[in-house]
Design a protein around this motif. Sequence first.
Motif, PDB file in Angstrom:
ATOM      1  N   TYR A   1       0.865  -1.175   0.000  1.00  0.00           N
ATOM      2  CA  TYR A   1       0.000   0.000   0.000  1.00  0.00           C
ATOM      3  C   TYR A   1       0.900   1.222   0.000  1.00  0.00           C
ATOM      4  O   TYR A   1       1.879   1.271   0.736  1.00  0.00           O
ATOM      5  CB  TYR A   1      -0.918  -0.014   1.228  1.00  0.00           C
ATOM      6  N   TRP A   2       0.581   2.187  -0.863  1.00  0.00           N
ATOM      7  CA  TRP A   2       1.452   3.334  -1.049  1.00  0.00           C
ATOM      8  C   TRP A   2       0.647   4.615  -1.010  1.00  0.00           C
ATOM      9  O   TRP A   2      -0.378   4.737  -1.676  1.00  0.00           O
ATOM     10  CB  TRP A   2       2.130   3.235  -2.421  1.00  0.00           C
ATOM     11  N   GLU A   3       1.117   5.581  -0.259  1.00  0.00           N
ATOM     12  CA  GLU A   3       0.491   6.897  -0.249  1.00  0.00           C
ATOM     13  C   GLU A   3       0.980   7.672  -1.466  1.00  0.00           C
ATOM     14  O   GLU A   3       2.179   7.671  -1.773  1.00  0.00           O
ATOM     15  CB  GLU A   3       0.859   7.660   1.027  1.00  0.00           C
ATOM     16  N   LEU A   4       0.051   8.307  -2.167  1.00  0.00           N
ATOM     17  CA  LEU A   4       0.426   9.105  -3.335  1.00  0.00           C
ATOM     18  C   LEU A   4       1.236  10.318  -2.892  1.00  0.00           C
ATOM     19  O   LEU A   4       1.071  10.812  -1.772  1.00  0.00           O
ATOM     20  CB  LEU A   4      -0.821   9.548  -4.100  1.00  0.00           C
ATOM     21  N   PRO A   5       2.128  10.821  -3.756  1.00  0.00           N
ATOM     22  CA  PRO A   5       2.989  11.947  -3.378  1.00  0.00           C
ATOM     23  C   PRO A   5       2.222  13.188  -2.902  1.00  0.00           C
ATOM     24  O   PRO A   5       2.711  13.922  -2.052  1.00  0.00           O
ATOM     25  CB  PRO A   5       3.756  12.260  -4.665  1.00  0.00           C
ATOM     26  N   ASP A   6       1.008  13.397  -3.419  1.00  0.00           N
ATOM     27  CA  ASP A   6       0.247  14.580  -2.995  1.00  0.00           C
ATOM     28  C   ASP A   6      -0.516  14.345  -1.690  1.00  0.00           C
ATOM     29  O   ASP A   6      -1.167  15.245  -1.158  1.00  0.00           O
ATOM     30  CB  ASP A   6      -0.711  15.044  -4.088  1.00  0.00           C
ATOM     31  N   GLY A   7      -0.443  13.132  -1.149  1.00  0.00           N
ATOM     32  CA  GLY A   7      -1.053  12.811   0.128  1.00  0.00           C
ATOM     33  C   GLY A   7      -2.566  12.684   0.118  1.00  0.00           C
ATOM     34  O   GLY A   7      -3.182  12.571   1.179  1.00  0.00           O
TER      35      GLY A   7
ATOM     36  N   ILE B   1      -2.907   3.850  -2.431  1.00  0.00           N
ATOM     37  CA  ILE B   1      -3.293   2.858  -3.432  1.00  0.00           C
ATOM     38  C   ILE B   1      -2.689   1.506  -3.058  1.00  0.00           C
ATOM     39  O   ILE B   1      -1.715   1.438  -2.315  1.00  0.00           O
ATOM     40  CB  ILE B   1      -2.856   3.261  -4.858  1.00  0.00           C
ATOM     41  N   GLU B   2      -3.293   0.475  -3.596  1.00  0.00           N
ATOM     42  CA  GLU B   2      -2.791  -0.888  -3.430  1.00  0.00           C
ATOM     43  C   GLU B   2      -2.020  -1.231  -4.700  1.00  0.00           C
ATOM     44  O   GLU B   2      -2.534  -1.032  -5.797  1.00  0.00           O
ATOM     45  CB  GLU B   2      -3.988  -1.811  -3.254  1.00  0.00           C
ATOM     46  N   ILE B   3      -0.799  -1.711  -4.543  1.00  0.00           N
ATOM     47  CA  ILE B   3       0.012  -2.142  -5.684  1.00  0.00           C
ATOM     48  C   ILE B   3       0.195  -3.645  -5.559  1.00  0.00           C
ATOM     49  O   ILE B   3       0.799  -4.134  -4.606  1.00  0.00           O
ATOM     50  CB  ILE B   3       1.371  -1.420  -5.724  1.00  0.00           C
ATOM     51  N   LYS B   4      -0.359  -4.370  -6.529  1.00  0.00           N
ATOM     52  CA  LYS B   4      -0.311  -5.839  -6.505  1.00  0.00           C
ATOM     53  C   LYS B   4       0.919  -6.345  -7.245  1.00  0.00           C
ATOM     54  O   LYS B   4       1.369  -5.747  -8.218  1.00  0.00           O
ATOM     55  CB  LYS B   4      -1.558  -6.418  -7.175  1.00  0.00           C
TER      56      LYS B   4
ATOM     57  N   GLU C   1      11.926   3.067  -7.362  1.00  0.00           N
ATOM     58  CA  GLU C   1      11.244   2.964  -8.651  1.00  0.00           C
ATOM     59  C   GLU C   1       9.766   3.338  -8.517  1.00  0.00           C
ATOM     60  O   GLU C   1       9.233   4.075  -9.342  1.00  0.00           O
ATOM     61  CB  GLU C   1      11.353   1.544  -9.216  1.00  0.00           C
ATOM     62  N   ILE C   2       9.116   2.837  -7.479  1.00  0.00           N
ATOM     63  CA  ILE C   2       7.696   3.131  -7.264  1.00  0.00           C
ATOM     64  C   ILE C   2       7.512   4.613  -6.964  1.00  0.00           C
ATOM     65  O   ILE C   2       6.657   5.279  -7.562  1.00  0.00           O
ATOM     66  CB  ILE C   2       7.115   2.258  -6.139  1.00  0.00           C
TER      67      ILE C   2
ATOM     68  N   ILE D   1      -3.794  -1.319  -8.385  1.00  0.00           N
ATOM     69  CA  ILE D   1      -3.125  -1.432  -9.677  1.00  0.00           C
ATOM     70  C   ILE D   1      -2.031  -2.492  -9.585  1.00  0.00           C
ATOM     71  O   ILE D   1      -1.432  -2.693  -8.521  1.00  0.00           O
ATOM     72  CB  ILE D   1      -2.532  -0.062 -10.105  1.00  0.00           C
ATOM     73  N   GLU D   2      -1.783  -3.176 -10.667  1.00  0.00           N
ATOM     74  CA  GLU D   2      -0.673  -4.134 -10.757  1.00  0.00           C
ATOM     75  C   GLU D   2       0.632  -3.343 -10.886  1.00  0.00           C
ATOM     76  O   GLU D   2       0.671  -2.302 -11.553  1.00  0.00           O
ATOM     77  CB  GLU D   2      -0.829  -5.044 -11.975  1.00  0.00           C
ATOM     78  N   TYR D   3       1.692  -3.833 -10.280  1.00  0.00           N
ATOM     79  CA  TYR D   3       3.005  -3.185 -10.354  1.00  0.00           C
ATOM     80  C   TYR D   3       3.411  -2.948 -11.808  1.00  0.00           C
ATOM     81  O   TYR D   3       3.813  -1.846 -12.181  1.00  0.00           O
ATOM     82  CB  TYR D   3       4.057  -4.040  -9.635  1.00  0.00           C
TER      83      TYR D   3
END
Length: 95
Positions: A22-28, A32-35, A57-58, A74-76
Amino acid sequence: MSNESACEWCGGKAAAGSGMVYWELPDGTRAIEIKNAPAIICSECGMIYQTDMVTKEIEDQLFIVDTKKINSSIEYKELMELPRLLKRNYFDFSS
């Protein structure tokens, strides 16, 4: 050639694999979930983590794509293939 390495957490046997992150977008604004993100999986302590290279990279990719077009999951591979708005992450001053 083996894909085994030492776990950064416990020093035990670890191997390359993939996992969900799970990744927080740069704008906060949201996360999102990255599979199927590349991961290191430790068979001894059970830790699943991304290498510093994959993390970079992400993060770089999320800075240079239109994140409004990314759904909550989203898929990696799909993330890395999104059209870029910039050639590279010009906000990274680490190198």
